[in-house]
Every structure is written in C-alpha cells, then in structure tokens.
Design a protein around this motif. Structure first.
Motif, mmCIF file in Angstrom:
data_model
loop_
_atom_site.group_PDB
_atom_site.id
_atom_site.type_symbol
_atom_site.label_atom_id
_atom_site.label_comp_id
_atom_site.label_asym_id
_atom_site.label_seq_id
_atom_site.Cartn_x
_atom_site.Cartn_y
_atom_site.Cartn_z
ATOM 1 N N ASP A 148 35.703 32.473 30.730
ATOM 2 C CA ASP A 148 34.182 32.337 31.191
ATOM 3 C C ASP A 148 34.090 31.192 32.581
ATOM 4 O O ASP A 148 34.897 30.613 32.916
ATOM 5 C CB ASP A 148 33.138 31.428 30.217
ATOM 6 C CG ASP A 148 33.234 32.299 28.927
ATOM 7 O OD1 ASP A 148 33.376 33.536 29.004
ATOM 8 O OD2 ASP A 148 33.025 31.689 27.701
ATOM 9 N N ALA B 127 37.192 34.436 38.058
ATOM 10 C CA ALA B 127 37.037 34.187 36.439
ATOM 11 C C ALA B 127 37.440 35.311 35.611
ATOM 12 O O ALA B 127 38.189 35.185 34.516
ATOM 13 C CB ALA B 127 35.599 33.643 36.397
ATOM 14 N N LYS B 128 37.034 36.388 36.019
ATOM 15 C CA LYS B 128 37.193 37.638 35.361
ATOM 16 C C LYS B 128 38.700 37.908 35.378
ATOM 17 O O LYS B 128 39.291 38.352 34.306
ATOM 18 C CB LYS B 128 36.425 38.791 35.880
ATOM 19 C CG LYS B 128 36.878 40.242 35.526
ATOM 20 C CD LYS B 128 36.318 41.488 36.336
ATOM 21 C CE LYS B 128 37.134 42.879 36.057
ATOM 22 N NZ LYS B 128 36.519 43.741 36.849
ATOM 23 N N THR C 152 31.910 38.763 33.993
ATOM 24 C CA THR C 152 32.024 37.465 33.483
ATOM 25 C C THR C 152 30.846 36.728 32.828
ATOM 26 O O THR C 152 29.779 36.971 33.326
ATOM 27 C CB THR C 152 32.360 36.541 34.843
ATOM 28 O OG1 THR C 152 33.512 37.048 35.394
ATOM 29 C CG2 THR C 152 32.605 35.114 34.576
#
Length: 361
Positions: A72, A66-67, A115
């Motif tokens: 998010d 996700a990062k 994240t």
C-alpha cells in the motif's frame, strides 16, 4: 507491516517535522515507512483539465512503484494525498487517461489503479487501531483541549477520497482521544483556510483563516492540529494567532515518547521568518562579476546547487537570488526519461547560461 511511503517535496523543506515525527512514531507502533525511490513532486494541485496528463505522471510513477513492491502507498501531506488518490481513481476508472498515461510511460506492465492509497491517519485508525495506539501511549496528553482541523483536501470529493464523513468527520477527534487529550468540536473544522488563494487574495484568505482559529478558540480549544503543511502555514501566518497550530504527528510522537525536540523548540523554529531547510544545502561557488540577473550573459559558465527536480528539468541556485531552470533536453548527452536519472537536490553542478529573461525573472 511495511508500507511504501511518498513524503512529497514540502516534507523535505517547510514540513520536515511532520515527516520526522511520523517516521519515529511508526517505528514505535510497529510499522515501517519505506520511502519510494526517485519520487517527484505531485504538483500539489489536482489538475481539473480532462485532457491533462503530464502533471499526473509523477503520481502514477509513485503508485506503480508501490504496486511493483506489492505494498500500500502511505502519504502524510493532505495535498499530496488528495492529488495521488484522485490520480489513482483516474487510472482505475477513466480509460482515456489510463491509456494515454501508460502510452507515455511505457511501463513493463500497464498501471490501472491497483495500488491502495492510505493517509497516515487511516493507518492509525484502520491498521494499527486507536485502541492499540492508546495502549502504546507512555505520555498521555491529559488536560489538553485540542481542536482538529481537517481543511478541505482530506475530505472532498468524498466519493473518491473516502477518508471520513465530509460533513461530520471523526477520525482526528478519535486520534486525539487515543493520545489522552480532549477533542474540541467547532463549526469551522472542515472549512477551507484559503491556502491556495493566499498570494492573490491575501485579505480574503486572512479572513478565512481567522474564522477558523477564532471558531476553535471560542469553543475552548487551546491548540489546533492538522496534517496539511499549507494549512499550517496559512493558519499560523494569516490566522488571528489566538491559539497555536501543530502537526498531528508532533503530538503523536510526544504521547509515544519518541520526540527528539520539544514542542517549544519546534514552535520557536516555526516562528523564524522565511525558514527554509534548503538553505542548508551547499552554497554555490559565486563569481565576483555575477551578483544579479542583470549580470548574466549567454555563454557564461557557472557553478550552482540543485534546489528542486521536476518532470521537465531542474532548478539551480547560481547565486543571483532567482533559481535558473535547466531543461531536461540539456541535462545529458544521452536520452533520459526523467531529470532524477542524472541529478538530485543538493548536487553541485556546472551550468551554462543559454538565455536570460529579466522581466519574467
């Protein structure tokens, strides 16, 4: 708005409805859930050992993906949310865990808890807004008296989860109002249902579940809603049965007019004993001379279907009523970091029997 999405293994098996209704509702509300690639089971339980690293790595992989996308990370299952958010807090604040996890994973850039982890309900409250949700409702659930069941995993530890007030939460009650129904507040809404002890301490777990259902029914609730698959199972199976229990996404989809199945259809499916969608996977090609574990001998070549993929291997159904484990070290003729590089759930594979332990099954 697009979010990275971690469904978790239960939403691929016992809790498909929780997932399907969430995706359909997200589209109706104008946001997208982008499922991360090659996610693995988070373990379902946050490891309390301060030196435990291995069982946290699948969560770190999801968080890092996700990062890298600049998004998010959204979760649905209460247990997955609990584990992933606590692991993220470890990576942000515990240097020893962060260092050892990054040393093991060898990421292009070390992960340090960057994240932001959101539960689907937090997206509805903080990003969409309950006022906006109310405007999108086409089928308000007027006249329904609904009890919110939080359980323990979404609320505690409150300093890490930061989901709502652990003693007097309001987010699900506000959600119920937004879809046009009447929330019923009752004493046991944030008490544990005993899900994690339901196998070992069935009587105690049953009492805990009955207390919750009886408390809600006594306060006037006609049904309960939850975000937790384990709670759903335990309350339906071990509770008193006075009122039904649904996933909150089922009622959300109904209010938005996007549900493909009626709640009656879903309830009928949930009542089927032993319902497991993995049974729909391709059946293994059985040998006529192998019908039980006692028939297995080292060196046998068999065909099976992959039923689950975990960090250290894969479980394969070979038709003897007990899945066999294929260790990662025997899955390829080259080095692989994770079994998902070579197999997926549902793959039909050829395996060879190395060892059989009938006593341990």
């Amino acid at each position: 708005m697009k979010y990275s999405y971690y469904p978790g293994c239960t939403l691929r098996t016992k809790a498909k409805d929780l997932d399907a209704y969430a995706r359909a509702s997200a589209k109706a509300l104008g946001f997208e859930l982008e499922e991360i690639e090659n996610w693995q089971c988070c373990g379902g339980v946050y490891p309390l050992g301060s030196d435990e690293i291995a069982t946290k790595l699948s969560s770190v992989r999801a968080l890092n993906e996700a990062k890298e996308k600049g998004q998010d990370l959204v979760t649905l299952c209460s247990a997955c949310h609990h584990v992933i958010k606590r692991v993220n807090d470890d990576m942000r604040n515990v240097e020893d865990i962060r260092t050892r996890a990054n040393n093991y994973m060898q990421l292009d850039e070390p992960y340090a808890g960057e994240t932001n982890v959101l539960h689907y309900l937090e997206v509805l409250r903080d990003r969409v807004g309950f006022d906006e949700l109310k405007k999108k409702v086409v089928n308000p659930l007027k006249g329904r008296k609904i009890g919110a069941y939080y359980g323990c995993l979404l609320l505690r530890p409150s300093t890490v989860l930061a989901f709502d007030d652990p003693e007097n939460p309001q987010i699900i009650e506000d959600f119920i109002r937004a879809i046009g129904a009447e929330p019923v507040v009752y004493p046991y809404r944030n008490e544990c249902c005993g899900g994690y002890i339901s196998l070992k301490e069935k009587e105690m777990s049953g009492r805990m579940s009955c207390n919750i259902v009886d408390s809600a029914a006594g306060a006037g609730a006609e049904m309960l809603i939850t975000a937790c698959p384990l709670c759903m199972y335990n309350l339906n199976k071990s509770g008193s049965g006075k009122i039904p229990v649904y996933y909150f996404t089922e009622l959300l989809a109904e209010a938005l007019g996007v549900g493909e199945m009626t709640l009656r259809d879903i309830a009928a499916e949930l009542e089927k004993p032993g319902r497991d969608p993995r049974d729909e996977l391709p059946a293994p090609v059985l040998r006529t001379d192998v019908l039980s574990m006692e028939d297995l001998k080292p060196g046998m070549e068999l065909t099976g279907t992959v039923r689950n993929v975990i960090d250290f291997g894969a479980f394969v159904d070979i038709g003897v009523h007990q899945d066999g484990l294929v260790h990662i070290s025997r899955m390829a003729d080259r080095f692989i970091r994770h079994p998902s590089e070579v197999v997926r759930v549902g793959d039909v594979v050829t395996v060879w029997v190395v060892d059989v332990d009938v006593k341990k099954q």
